[in-house]
Design an enzyme around this catalytic site. Sequence first.
Site, PDB file in Angstrom:
ATOM      1  N   HIS A   1      31.029   8.537  58.786  1.00  0.00           N
ATOM      2  CA  HIS A   1      31.151   9.899  59.324  1.00  0.00           C
ATOM      3  C   HIS A   1      29.948  10.182  60.207  1.00  0.00           C
ATOM      4  CE1 HIS A   1      31.794  14.486  58.338  1.00  0.00           C
ATOM      5  NE2 HIS A   1      31.465  14.284  59.605  1.00  0.00           N
TER       6      HIS A   1
ATOM      7  N   HIS B   1      29.121  11.573  64.341  1.00  0.00           N
ATOM      8  CA  HIS B   1      29.534  12.007  65.690  1.00  0.00           C
ATOM      9  C   HIS B   1      28.518  11.421  66.654  1.00  0.00           C
ATOM     10  CE1 HIS B   1      32.225  15.030  63.832  1.00  0.00           C
ATOM     11  NE2 HIS B   1      31.306  15.009  62.888  1.00  0.00           N
TER      12      HIS B   1
ATOM     13  N   HIS C   1      38.174  16.401  59.339  1.00  0.00           N
ATOM     14  CA  HIS C   1      37.210  17.230  58.628  1.00  0.00           C
ATOM     15  C   HIS C   1      38.004  18.289  57.854  1.00  0.00           C
ATOM     16  CE1 HIS C   1      34.291  15.408  61.244  1.00  0.00           C
ATOM     17  NE2 HIS C   1      33.319  16.239  60.948  1.00  0.00           N
TER      18      HIS C   1
ATOM     19  N   GLU D   1      34.607  21.599  54.596  1.00  0.00           N
ATOM     20  CA  GLU D   1      33.162  21.681  54.874  1.00  0.00           C
ATOM     21  C   GLU D   1      32.793  23.154  54.677  1.00  0.00           C
ATOM     22  OE1 GLU D   1      32.021  20.951  58.972  1.00  0.00           O
ATOM     23  OE2 GLU D   1      29.915  20.654  58.454  1.00  0.00           O
TER      24      GLU D   1
ATOM     25  N   ASP E   1      26.496  12.312  59.741  1.00  0.00           N
ATOM     26  CA  ASP E   1      27.149  13.366  60.538  1.00  0.00           C
ATOM     27  C   ASP E   1      26.552  13.482  61.947  1.00  0.00           C
ATOM     28  OD1 ASP E   1      29.159  15.219  60.834  1.00  0.00           O
ATOM     29  OD2 ASP E   1      28.233  16.786  59.625  1.00  0.00           O
ATOM     30  N   ASP E   2      25.446  14.220  62.084  1.00  0.00           N
ATOM     31  CA  ASP E   2      24.778  14.422  63.379  1.00  0.00           C
ATOM     32  C   ASP E   2      23.278  14.255  63.162  1.00  0.00           C
ATOM     33  OD1 ASP E   2      27.130  15.621  65.069  1.00  0.00           O
ATOM     34  OD2 ASP E   2      27.183  16.691  63.172  1.00  0.00           O
TER      35      ASP E   2
HETATM   36  N1  HPA Z   1      31.537  19.687  61.415  1.00  0.00           N
HETATM   37  C1  HPA Z   1      32.505  19.955  62.283  1.00  0.00           C
HETATM   38  N2  HPA Z   1      32.478  19.537  63.531  1.00  0.00           N
HETATM   39  C2  HPA Z   1      31.451  18.793  63.934  1.00  0.00           C
HETATM   40  C3  HPA Z   1      30.423  18.484  63.081  1.00  0.00           C
HETATM   41  C4  HPA Z   1      30.475  18.940  61.753  1.00  0.00           C
HETATM   42  O1  HPA Z   1      29.586  18.715  60.900  1.00  0.00           O
HETATM   43  N3  HPA Z   1      29.552  17.732  63.792  1.00  0.00           N
HETATM   44  C5  HPA Z   1      30.057  17.594  65.028  1.00  0.00           C
HETATM   45  N4  HPA Z   1      31.197  18.251  65.122  1.00  0.00           N
HETATM   46 ZN    ZN Z   2      31.270  15.765  61.012  1.00  0.00          ZN
END
Ligand code: HPA
Ligand code: ZN
Length: 340
Positions: free
Chosen positions: A14, A16, A194, A197, A275-276
């Site tokens: 996971h 991006h 997703h 969250e 994630d990021d």
């Molecule tokens: N959640 C949803 N969209 C996203 C995320 C995330 O953590 N990171 C990049 N796009």
């Molecule tokens: Zn994500």
Amino acid sequence: MSTFISKLPKVELHLHIEGTLEPEMVFALAKRNGITLNYPDETALRAAYQFSDLLSFLRLYYQGMEVLLTEQDFFDMTLAYLERVHQEQVRHVEIAFDPQPHRLRGVPMADIIEGIARALAQAKAQWGLSSRLIMAFLRDLSQESAFATLQEAKPFRHHLYGIGLDSAEVGNPPSKFAKVFAAAREQGYRLVAHAGEEGPPRYIEEALDLLQVERIDHGIAAIHDEALMARLAKARTPLTICPLSNLKLNVVDSMAEHPLLQLLHAGLCVTVNSDDPAYFGGYMNANFLALQQDLGASKHDLLQLALNGVEASWLSNEEKQQLHQEIISYGEQHGVYLKT
Ligand code: HPA
Ligand code: ZN
């Protein structure tokens, strides 16, 4: 950094790729492309990475990626990430990109996908780091836009493995994308989304039942629904959890309150991901370390999480077996034995 974590063979599922743009690279690409940024320097940009929730993060995330214009930009961004995680003993990655904002800026689909794919091929050749590429749709855009994106990606189908769904979750339920996910399934794509969250457990059920995804990105809202937890555990449906992301976006109040270990100990196929990482303060090892230091995860837990990553991946059975064995042996060398 604990050596056990830094040398542990890992899989990331996971991620991006646009979320790996470190401020230094944002500035370097802006300079190369003649773009003026709203921040005087890298330090000022990094200082702006304070988020109250998902939406406040997404504003900066979409702004940061505006420096990406050429095939070389996508290549450089992707290779920088791969080099970083290679150093962290990550053996396999399944990474997502968001084509729609780039297309809206006029970047050709070919430059986006071929730039990323060229870096993935180089990492495989140079380091044996394997990968799968996931094209994600933005859920705050329309299903029509997702259909157009799916169509535009057809000439590059050979570079793509999966389809995902991300961006602003609340108010954009999986049901909105049922038709385009069915079309993607027809085209042979593997599916993820997703869900859970910031959104409710119901969105996780929708992703499974209406989109027929095989993995859930995040999914930590499942902790609020016992029946759903039992279903996820029974089916071993993977949840690709991102501890530092959840902390930075206030999905959890503190790492000590993160439900990851509760989900793991309830038998769910929980995995650890970043994630990021440029925005949330850490790559794979930092996420594992936060679990060990602030949530009390044992070496046994960490080893199980690494094995779950292999199980949840889209590697072939043979590749899975090999990596599984490598992780088991690694554990044994460190006095950690799993009942298998
Ligand atoms: N959640 C949803 N969209 C996203 C995320 C995330 O953590 N990171 C990049 N796009
Ligand atoms: Zn994500």
